[in-house]
Scaffold this active site. Structure first.
Site, mmCIF file in Angstrom:
data_model
loop_
_atom_site.group_PDB
_atom_site.id
_atom_site.type_symbol
_atom_site.label_atom_id
_atom_site.label_comp_id
_atom_site.label_asym_id
_atom_site.label_seq_id
_atom_site.Cartn_x
_atom_site.Cartn_y
_atom_site.Cartn_z
ATOM 1 N N THR A 18 -12.030 -2.248 -15.084
ATOM 2 C CA THR A 18 -13.493 -1.768 -16.551
ATOM 3 C C THR A 18 -14.295 -2.661 -16.313
ATOM 4 O O THR A 18 -15.813 -2.336 -16.942
ATOM 5 C CB THR A 18 -12.428 -2.275 -18.104
ATOM 6 O OG1 THR A 18 -11.175 -1.296 -17.716
ATOM 7 C CG2 THR A 18 -12.695 -2.793 -18.899
ATOM 8 N N SER A 60 -8.497 0.036 -10.493
ATOM 9 C CA SER A 60 -7.385 -0.430 -9.814
ATOM 10 C C SER A 60 -6.180 0.175 -9.162
ATOM 11 O O SER A 60 -5.661 0.203 -8.181
ATOM 12 C CB SER A 60 -6.627 -1.994 -10.227
ATOM 13 O OG SER A 60 -6.014 -2.097 -11.250
ATOM 14 N N THR A 92 -7.930 -4.552 -13.628
ATOM 15 C CA THR A 92 -6.783 -5.239 -14.376
ATOM 16 C C THR A 92 -5.683 -5.061 -14.146
ATOM 17 O O THR A 92 -4.615 -6.281 -13.960
ATOM 18 C CB THR A 92 -7.321 -6.221 -15.738
ATOM 19 O OG1 THR A 92 -7.047 -5.036 -16.557
ATOM 20 C CG2 THR A 92 -8.351 -7.073 -15.810
ATOM 21 N N ASP A 93 -5.104 -4.007 -13.666
ATOM 22 C CA ASP A 93 -4.035 -3.870 -13.760
ATOM 23 C C ASP A 93 -3.111 -4.399 -12.648
ATOM 24 O O ASP A 93 -1.912 -4.056 -12.708
ATOM 25 C CB ASP A 93 -4.109 -2.092 -13.797
ATOM 26 C CG ASP A 93 -3.972 -1.546 -15.142
ATOM 27 O OD1 ASP A 93 -4.030 -2.203 -16.274
ATOM 28 O OD2 ASP A 93 -4.115 0.017 -14.990
HETATM 29 N N1 ASP Z 1 -7.392 0.540 -15.514
HETATM 30 C C1 ASP Z 1 -8.695 -0.224 -15.070
HETATM 31 C C2 ASP Z 1 -8.317 -0.592 -14.220
HETATM 32 O O1 ASP Z 1 -7.063 -1.576 -13.560
HETATM 33 C C3 ASP Z 1 -8.302 -1.340 -16.292
HETATM 34 C C4 ASP Z 1 -8.880 -2.857 -16.517
HETATM 35 O O2 ASP Z 1 -9.499 -3.165 -15.594
HETATM 36 O O3 ASP Z 1 -8.832 -3.258 -17.255
HETATM 37 O O4 ASP Z 1 -8.877 -0.576 -12.779
#
Ligand code: ASP
Length: 335
Positions: A18, A60, A92-93
């Site tokens: 994100t 991720s 973040t995942d």
């Molecule tokens: N889908 C994203 C990831 O983990 C979510 C994020 O970055 O917050 O790449």
């Protein structure tokens, strides 16, 4: 704390997620890296010089364990190039897993800081710029090096072993349930609250990851078929990690299947699906209890979450490290 006058050169390694989404892109978090972060923080203290580089431009969820090895190599290259600290931007995942993989693979000679964002740059109140700014400030503070890789999110500093994504959508997404953050960032300084944890998670950095590790999640009614399915074809997996109930328990049927596996020579490592608390040793007995599983040759992963224990087993087995060294037993179970 670094002297305010000393210029600190920080390597900024951008992956996807994100934090790296650029307008008008919405769903795709794959391809925009450092460019989306330029300037990474317009009001950054002058003492911090940022050297950006795109590494793995993808969301991720698409990262592989080979990618984690590549990223660790990139961090090593930044350190070898003389950087005073390294920041990684990341989805973040799986951010906590990458943080822990770096704790396994990178010698913490300088601060290594991982951050991300819950809101993309073109949404209201994006958190990425503030998180990157705080991460750069943290990476510029040499007193963070002994903590190993840390996650900086919402101005909090979390160690890799303990941090987890607690909320799927809020900007305050990360926490360390067992101990809280070890520090925070305020007014361009790092304030440390707790010392580094005793011991180290580091493993020798010998072979790239080759081991395949299965994951079993215990729940009501999950029986031995969950483990049997993973291992029905010989050689499908080299080890199994179990997210057990409570303090290290599974159903008697799953317990029996796991014991069969361990006795046949497949490493089986028990963790808890609880985000906090100890795995017990000698409180509960009977099929599927912690006493049964420990006495039957299963290993227990202390406070590591299942995804992190999986990485430890995966990188450790790939490096040829004995199971007893990866997950040591403090003392045998009585009786
Ligand atoms: N889908 C994203 C990831 O983990 C979510 C994020 O970055 O917050 O790449």
């Amino acid at each position: 704390m670094g002297s305010p006058e000393t210029t600190r050169s920080i390597g900024l390694l951008a992956t996807g997620g994100t934090i790296a989404v650029a307008p008008p892109t919405t769903g795709n978090q794959d391809h925009v890296g450092v460019a989306a972060l330029t300037p990474p923080a317009p009001d950054l203290p002058e003492r911090i010089e940022v050297v950006p580089r795109d590494v793995l431009g993808r969301s991720s969820r698409k990262l592989t364990v080979d990618d984690l090895w590549t990223l660790a190599t990139a961090v090593d290259e930044e350190i070898a190039a003389g950087r005073d600290g390294v920041v990684i931007t990341h989805g973040t995942d799986t951010l906590e897993e990458t943080a822990y993989a770096l704790a396994l693979l990178v010698e913490p000679r300088v601060p290594v800081v991982i951050t991300g964002a819950m809101r993309s740059p073109h949404h209201s109140g994006p958190d990425g710029p503030a998180n990157v700014r705080a991460a750069l400030v943290a990476a510029a503070d040499p007193s963070l090096a002994p903590y190993g890789p840390v996650v900086v999110f919402q101005d909090e500093v979390h160690v890799a072993r303990l941090v987890t994504k607690m909320h799927s959508a809020r900007v305050a997404a990360f926490a360390s349930p067992a101990a809280g953050p070890v520090g925070f960032v305020a007014e361009d300084e790092v304030e440390l609250l707790l010392g580094p944890a005793p011991g180290t998670d580091r493993l020798p950095r010998s072979n790239p990851p080759t081991a395949r590790i299965g994951l079993v999640h215990a729940a009501t009614g999950v029986d031995g078929s969950a483990a049997d399915a993973l291992t029905s074809d010989p050689g499908t997996v080299d080890g199994v990690v179990v997210a057990a109930l409570g303090a290290g328990h599974v159903s008697p049927s799953l317990g029996a299947a796991l014991v069969r596996l361990a006795r046949a020579g497949t490493p089986v490592v028990v963790t808890s699906r609880c985000p906090d608390g100890a795995l017990l040793r000698e409180t509960y007995s009977g099929g599927g209890s912690e006493m049964d599983l420990r006495r039957s040759g299963l290993h227990f992963a202390s406070t590591l979450s299942a995804p992190k224990a999986r990485l430890r087993l995966l990188f450790g087995l790939s490096a040829g490290i004995p199971l007893d060294e990866l997950f040591p037993t403090r003392r045998p179970v009585r009786g």
